[in-house]
Design a protein around this motif. Structure first.
Motif, PDB file in Angstrom:
ATOM      1  N   ILE A  51      56.814   2.661 -13.284  1.00 18.02           N
ATOM      2  CA  ILE A  51      56.361   3.427 -12.114  1.00 18.02           C
ATOM      3  C   ILE A  51      55.806   4.783 -12.551  1.00 18.02           C
ATOM      4  CG2 ILE A  51      57.170   4.612 -10.001  1.00 18.02           C
ATOM      5  CD1 ILE A  51      56.815   1.588  -9.651  1.00 18.02           C
ATOM      6  N   GLY A  52      56.465   5.406 -13.496  1.00 21.39           N
ATOM      7  CA  GLY A  52      55.985   6.693 -13.996  1.00 21.39           C
ATOM      8  C   GLY A  52      54.608   6.563 -14.625  1.00 21.39           C
ATOM      9  N   ILE A  53      54.410   5.514 -15.407  1.00 18.45           N
ATOM     10  CA  ILE A  53      53.106   5.295 -16.064  1.00 18.45           C
ATOM     11  C   ILE A  53      52.013   5.031 -15.027  1.00 18.45           C
ATOM     12  CG2 ILE A  53      51.822   3.737 -17.613  1.00 18.45           C
ATOM     13  CD1 ILE A  53      53.700   5.616 -19.111  1.00 18.45           C
ATOM     14  N   LEU A  56      51.918   6.064 -11.848  1.00 22.84           N
ATOM     15  CA  LEU A  56      51.589   7.279 -11.093  1.00 22.84           C
ATOM     16  C   LEU A  56      50.917   8.324 -11.991  1.00 22.84           C
ATOM     17  CD1 LEU A  56      54.602   7.725  -8.660  1.00 22.84           C
ATOM     18  CD2 LEU A  56      52.523   6.435  -8.389  1.00 22.84           C
ATOM     19  N   ARG A  57      51.337   8.335 -13.244  1.00 21.77           N
ATOM     20  CA  ARG A  57      50.692   9.259 -14.199  1.00 21.77           C
ATOM     21  C   ARG A  57      49.202   8.937 -14.337  1.00 21.77           C
ATOM     22  NH1 ARG A  57      49.478   9.149 -19.645  1.00 21.77           N
ATOM     23  NH2 ARG A  57      49.746  11.082 -20.815  1.00 21.77           N
ATOM     24  N   ILE A 100      47.112   8.392 -12.157  1.00 22.15           N
ATOM     25  CA  ILE A 100      46.310   9.157 -11.174  1.00 22.15           C
ATOM     26  C   ILE A 100      46.048  10.555 -11.747  1.00 22.15           C
ATOM     27  CG2 ILE A 100      46.228  10.079  -8.823  1.00 22.15           C
ATOM     28  CD1 ILE A 100      48.339   7.902  -8.080  1.00 22.15           C
ATOM     29  N   ARG A 101      47.120  11.172 -12.210  1.00 24.76           N
ATOM     30  CA  ARG A 101      47.019  12.523 -12.767  1.00 24.76           C
ATOM     31  C   ARG A 101      46.101  12.552 -13.984  1.00 24.76           C
ATOM     32  NH1 ARG A 101      50.679  14.574 -16.512  1.00 24.76           N
ATOM     33  NH2 ARG A 101      52.355  13.123 -15.976  1.00 24.76           N
ATOM     34  N   LEU A 113      61.823   1.646  -1.057  1.00 29.52           N
ATOM     35  CA  LEU A 113      61.535   2.734  -1.995  1.00 29.52           C
ATOM     36  C   LEU A 113      60.046   2.695  -2.396  1.00 29.52           C
ATOM     37  CD1 LEU A 113      62.578   5.095  -3.645  1.00 29.52           C
ATOM     38  CD2 LEU A 113      63.396   3.487  -5.367  1.00 29.52           C
ATOM     39  N   GLU A 136      58.130   4.169   0.380  1.00 27.57           N
ATOM     40  CA  GLU A 136      58.233   5.647   0.366  1.00 27.57           C
ATOM     41  C   GLU A 136      57.233   6.242  -0.627  1.00 27.57           C
ATOM     42  OE1 GLU A 136      62.036   7.563  -0.293  1.00 27.57           O
ATOM     43  OE2 GLU A 136      62.993   5.950   0.832  1.00 27.57           O
ATOM     44  N   ILE A 137      57.123   5.604  -1.795  1.00 31.27           N
ATOM     45  CA  ILE A 137      56.203   6.109  -2.823  1.00 31.27           C
ATOM     46  C   ILE A 137      54.759   5.994  -2.319  1.00 31.27           C
ATOM     47  CG2 ILE A 137      55.375   5.835  -5.198  1.00 31.27           C
ATOM     48  CD1 ILE A 137      58.156   4.605  -5.865  1.00 31.27           C
ATOM     49  N   ARG A 154      54.060   8.657   0.169  1.00 33.03           N
ATOM     50  CA  ARG A 154      53.874   9.956  -0.486  1.00 33.03           C
ATOM     51  C   ARG A 154      52.481  10.042  -1.107  1.00 33.03           C
ATOM     52  NH1 ARG A 154      57.479  13.105  -4.981  1.00 33.03           N
ATOM     53  NH2 ARG A 154      55.839  14.565  -5.533  1.00 33.03           N
ATOM     54  N   LEU A 155      52.052   8.967  -1.731  1.00 30.80           N
ATOM     55  CA  LEU A 155      50.715   8.957  -2.337  1.00 30.80           C
ATOM     56  C   LEU A 155      49.637   9.126  -1.278  1.00 30.80           C
ATOM     57  CD1 LEU A 155      50.753   6.170  -5.081  1.00 30.80           C
ATOM     58  CD2 LEU A 155      50.656   8.629  -5.392  1.00 30.80           C
ATOM     59  N   GLU A 211      49.245  12.680  -0.517  1.00 32.50           N
ATOM     60  CA  GLU A 211      48.770  13.537  -1.623  1.00 32.50           C
ATOM     61  C   GLU A 211      47.280  13.781  -1.481  1.00 32.50           C
ATOM     62  OE1 GLU A 211      50.139  14.408  -5.038  1.00 32.50           O
ATOM     63  OE2 GLU A 211      52.111  14.289  -4.093  1.00 32.50           O
TER      64      GLU A 211
END
Lengths: 170, 69
Positions: A122-124, A126-127, A129-130, A158, A161-162, A165-166, A169
């Motif tokens: 999940i971190g990878i 979302l990263r 996007i950044r 969950l 929820e993510i 949030r996206l 953003e």
């Protein structure tokens, strides 16, 4: 296009398998080094034979003798980590500034206990996007299909929820 | 000590996995296959607490969206 980071990652099998299932394994190309212990490499090859055959990926296979230091063994034994997870954490000892990538809660707990930085699929995602590898709309679509397209288990609420949030953003 | 209440479940398990489990039982590491499965499940649940799983995902979300590396 963003400049590649100088960060190294050491991978457990889960994120490689899950990112490949989602067609996103290339996201790891953003890291300077992607290190995979031989034991993890074998595990991935067993469960997802095609994942590591992609020639666009420059992953490094590293032969690892599992650490026998009592404190290390105590941590990995108490959390019942498998050989691949033990090998990946042993590899981390040589790259303490690297990020350990795992989707296994017990392996993650062990890594935190041993003082390492840890993230997962999940971190990878979302990263990405950044790091401008994916748009937020791409990632939202991937998250919506996560349960059908991958073997990564996350509570649906969950994930929702993510996604919400996206969507909020900028 | 009183024995914990038990129940019977039916599930599909890969043959290779059950073979490995049986090997441990045969070698005397566990009393029987029931004992092994209870131990394996207990250990899994200890390290896969729901609050922990959720916390890890939330950490990933923060790093993914707002990290600096």
């Amino acid at each position: 296009m963003t400049i590649k980071t100088v960060l190294s990652v050491v991978c457990d099998a889960g994120p490689i398998i899950h990112l490949d299932e989602l067609g996103c394994l290339f996201l790891l190309n953003d890291f300077d080094q992607v290190l995979i212990a031989s034991q993890v490499w074998q595990e991935v090859t067993h469960h997802r034979p095609g994942a590591l055959r992609n020639s666009d990926l420059s992953f490094q296979r590293v032969n690892v003798n599992i650490c026998s230091i009592p404190t290390f063994q105590s941590v990995v034994s108490s959390l019942s980590l498998d050989i691949g997870e033990q090998a990946a954490l042993t590899l981390m000892q040589g790259y303490p500034d690297a990020i350990f990538l795992t989707d296994d809660a017990a392996a993650r707990l062990a890594a935190v206990t041993l003082g390492y930085r840890v993230h997962g699929t999940i971190g990878i995602l979302l990263r990405a996007i950044r790091r401008e590898q994916k748009t937020k709309y791409d990632v939202i679509a991937i998250l919506r299909n996560l349960a059908h397209q991958s073997t990564l288990h996350i509570r649906p609420q969950l994930i929702q929820e993510i996604i919400e949030r996206l969507e909020k953003e900028q | 000590m009183s024995k914990a209440q038990t129940t019977v479940i039916q599930t599909e398990i890969p043959i290779s996995l059950i073979a490995q489990a049986q090997k441990l039982v045969d070698a005397g590491w566990f009393r029987d296959i029931d004992d092994l499965f209870s131990d394996a499940l207990r250990r899994f649940l200890e390290s896969h607490r729901e609050d922990l799983l959720e916390e890890f995902i939330r950490q990933d979300v923060e790093w993914g969206l707002a990290g600096d590396d």
